[in-house]
Design a protein around this motif. Structure first.
Motif, PDB file in Angstrom:
ATOM      1  N   VAL A  68       0.812  -1.219   0.000  1.00  0.00           N
ATOM      2  CA  VAL A  68       0.000   0.000   0.000  1.00  0.00           C
ATOM      3  C   VAL A  68       0.843   1.266   0.000  1.00  0.00           C
ATOM      4  O   VAL A  68       0.513   2.259  -0.661  1.00  0.00           O
ATOM      5  CB  VAL A  68      -0.959   0.000   1.217  1.00  0.00           C
ATOM      6  N   GLN A  69       1.960   1.270   0.707  1.00  0.00           N
ATOM      7  CA  GLN A  69       2.674   2.509   1.016  1.00  0.00           C
ATOM      8  C   GLN A  69       3.219   3.236  -0.221  1.00  0.00           C
ATOM      9  O   GLN A  69       3.386   4.453  -0.197  1.00  0.00           O
ATOM     10  CB  GLN A  69       3.817   2.221   1.986  1.00  0.00           C
ATOM     11  N   ASP A  72      -0.527   5.748  -4.724  1.00  0.00           N
ATOM     12  CA  ASP A  72      -1.274   6.970  -4.462  1.00  0.00           C
ATOM     13  C   ASP A  72      -2.715   6.625  -4.107  1.00  0.00           C
ATOM     14  O   ASP A  72      -3.225   5.578  -4.527  1.00  0.00           O
ATOM     15  CB  ASP A  72      -1.275   7.870  -5.701  1.00  0.00           C
ATOM     16  N   PRO A  73      -3.400   7.485  -3.360  1.00  0.00           N
ATOM     17  CA  PRO A  73      -4.801   7.230  -3.028  1.00  0.00           C
ATOM     18  C   PRO A  73      -5.673   7.001  -4.271  1.00  0.00           C
ATOM     19  O   PRO A  73      -6.620   6.219  -4.237  1.00  0.00           O
ATOM     20  CB  PRO A  73      -5.223   8.501  -2.283  1.00  0.00           C
ATOM     21  N   GLU A  74      -5.334   7.673  -5.366  1.00  0.00           N
ATOM     22  CA  GLU A  74      -6.122   7.533  -6.597  1.00  0.00           C
ATOM     23  C   GLU A  74      -6.011   6.135  -7.200  1.00  0.00           C
ATOM     24  O   GLU A  74      -6.783   5.774  -8.079  1.00  0.00           O
ATOM     25  CB  GLU A  74      -5.677   8.577  -7.632  1.00  0.00           C
ATOM     26  N   ASP A  75      -5.030   5.349  -6.741  1.00  0.00           N
ATOM     27  CA  ASP A  75      -4.851   4.001  -7.277  1.00  0.00           C
ATOM     28  C   ASP A  75      -5.861   3.002  -6.721  1.00  0.00           C
ATOM     29  O   ASP A  75      -5.968   1.885  -7.229  1.00  0.00           O
ATOM     30  CB  ASP A  75      -3.436   3.492  -6.973  1.00  0.00           C
ATOM     31  N   PHE A  76      -6.571   3.395  -5.692  1.00  0.00           N
ATOM     32  CA  PHE A  76      -7.488   2.469  -5.020  1.00  0.00           C
ATOM     33  C   PHE A  76      -8.935   2.821  -5.361  1.00  0.00           C
ATOM     34  O   PHE A  76      -9.467   3.840  -4.918  1.00  0.00           O
ATOM     35  CB  PHE A  76      -7.273   2.525  -3.507  1.00  0.00           C
ATOM     36  N   GLN A  77      -9.576   1.953  -6.139  1.00  0.00           N
ATOM     37  CA  GLN A  77     -10.933   2.200  -6.612  1.00  0.00           C
ATOM     38  C   GLN A  77     -11.918   2.373  -5.459  1.00  0.00           C
ATOM     39  O   GLN A  77     -12.732   3.306  -5.456  1.00  0.00           O
ATOM     40  CB  GLN A  77     -11.393   1.054  -7.517  1.00  0.00           C
TER      41      GLN A  77
END
Length: 264
Positions: A68-69, A72-77
């Protein structure tokens, strides 16, 4: 940091959200943990914020954090959907290819938050309706949800058909009836958002699992005692967004200051 800010008012897909046991201050942190896959909660739908984390669970979280680290936040649907719900009240544009129409003669799109939490008169002077959230669920024909929010509404006991080219839409709303007559033929003005008619309730195992209050599927709501004059009633109801599905006919059935549309 931005994802935490965006999800402070989101709908968190855990049982404690409606059943109690999750502090509002913890919404964004649970949302980020769920949305990134860092944590997944328990099979009964709970997140267990009051439980003590075991050594084994900590080991799993650390192993997941490695993956996860560096993203980017945008990578997580799932996180993107919860961020949109936190900011606007709906996950429409992140969960589907649909977009809101633009105002006539401008480049500015309409949006769900223009009507969110604002009371409107229902047709036939039947009462007032306030729309809170619109959650779109993408599920396959075997009733397996493809997005995280889907588990709150759709499972093997879900009693509406699943169509390949239509999304299931769940609307959270509050209605205050003006009288004690049946509301089965009342409607929210279609020029603004949504028909409110008999048959928009739904059934699923997720209802009790997540503590949802759902519109009854009966012709006369009075027979259930669900609505009472001047008493606010908050609940979820169901409809479709897409191009097929019997009752929908052709085109989009969801109307929202000009219906959402799917770009070619």
């Amino acid at each position: 940091k931005q994802a935490v800010s965006d999800t402070k008012d989101t709908l968190v897909p855990v049982a404690e959200y409606y059943k109690g046991g999750l502090n509002k201050a913890d919404y964004p942190y649970v949302a980020v943990a769920l949305g990134t896959g860092l944590m997944s909660g328990y099979p009964d739908g709970s997140f267990g914020p009051g439980k003590t984390t075991t050594r084994a669970e900590v080991a799993v979280i650390l192993a997941r954090y490695v993956n996860v680290q560096d993203k980017d936040p945008e990578d997580f649907q799932d996180l993107r959907e919860m961020r949109e719900v936190g900011l606007t009240g709906t996950n429409l544009t992140t969960a589907t290819p649909y977009r809101f129409r633009k105002f006539s003669g401008t480049d500015k799109e309409t949006s769900f938050d223009r009507i969110k939490d604002k009371p409107y008169k229902m047709m036939y002077n039947r009462g007032m309706m306030t729309i809170h959230r619109m959650i779109v669920v993408d599920a396959d024909t075997s009733k397996n949800p493809k997005n995280l929010y889907g588990k709150m509404f759709v499972d093997e006991k879900f009693n509406w058909p699943i169509f390949d080219d239509a999304y299931n839409v769940f609307l959270e709303t509050t209605v205050v009836p003006n009288d004690n007559t049946s509301l089965s033929n009342a409607a929210f003005p279609t020029s603004t958002l949504y028909n409110f008619t008999q048959g928009r309730g739904f059934e699923s195992g997720a209802i009790s699992k997540y503590g949802l209050t759902v519109l009854p599927r009966v012709d006369d709501f009075l027979t259930t005692g669900f609505f009472k004059k001047d008493i606010p009633r908050r609940f979820w109801m169901h409809r479709y967004l897409g191009d097929s599905g019997g009752e929908m006919g052709s085109g989009n059935t969801l109307v929202m200051f000009g219906p959402p549309y799917k770009p070619e």
